[in-house]
Scaffold this motif. Sequence first.
Motif, short mmCIF file in Angstrom:
data_model
loop_
_atom_site.label_atom_id
_atom_site.label_comp_id
_atom_site.label_asym_id
_atom_site.label_seq_id
_atom_site.Cartn_x
_atom_site.Cartn_y
_atom_site.Cartn_z
N MET A 1 -27.90 -40.20 18.05
CA MET A 1 -29.11 -40.99 18.19
C MET A 1 -28.88 -42.24 19.04
N ASN A 36 -37.17 -45.25 18.12
CA ASN A 36 -37.66 -44.00 18.71
C ASN A 36 -37.78 -44.12 20.23
N ASN A 39 -34.30 -44.27 21.63
CA ASN A 39 -33.37 -43.30 21.07
C ASN A 39 -32.07 -44.01 20.69
#
Length: 172
Positions: A1, A36, A39
């Motif tokens: 992530m 988000n 990332n």
Amino acid sequence: MANQTYQTIYAELKKRILDGTYRVKMRLPIEDELINEFNASRYAVRKAISVLVEEGLVYSVKGRGVVILENNNAQSDEFNLSLGQAEGLQALNEHRSLTYATTVISCDLKLVDHTIQDKTGFANGLPVYEVIRLRKVNGKNAVLDISYFNAQIVVNLTKEIAQQSIYGRLQI
């Protein structure tokens, strides 16, 4: 992530603040949205925001978000001052032959109300010191300086301390 480092996130958020994408008193997107979008890890987003706080571009209010502060003027980068390195008006102009005098008119501890919140972006109910100073340059009244200092960062502020440089008292 965690594909984006905090430096990349910091650089992009700073760009958005300075170019006016994020306006004064506006809140940054919440952490989850930034995670988000970039990332990235929560750590990277928080670290990027902490650097923006150190530079005086934003103010983080626990549970309420991150607010864009005034005086980051997106149209002018002439006066970009890091509060961690501030030494006052005189130090900024040492190379010029000007005389400065400051008179502290008042130094009062207050709680942020809606009026102060609208001016500063500080959270309602936050304890702040309101410092009003008259600045003279070469013997002439030049600036009426009304400043609000977060009492959790600048502690035990007095009129005598306000007569000097307050930035040396920051406890970040």
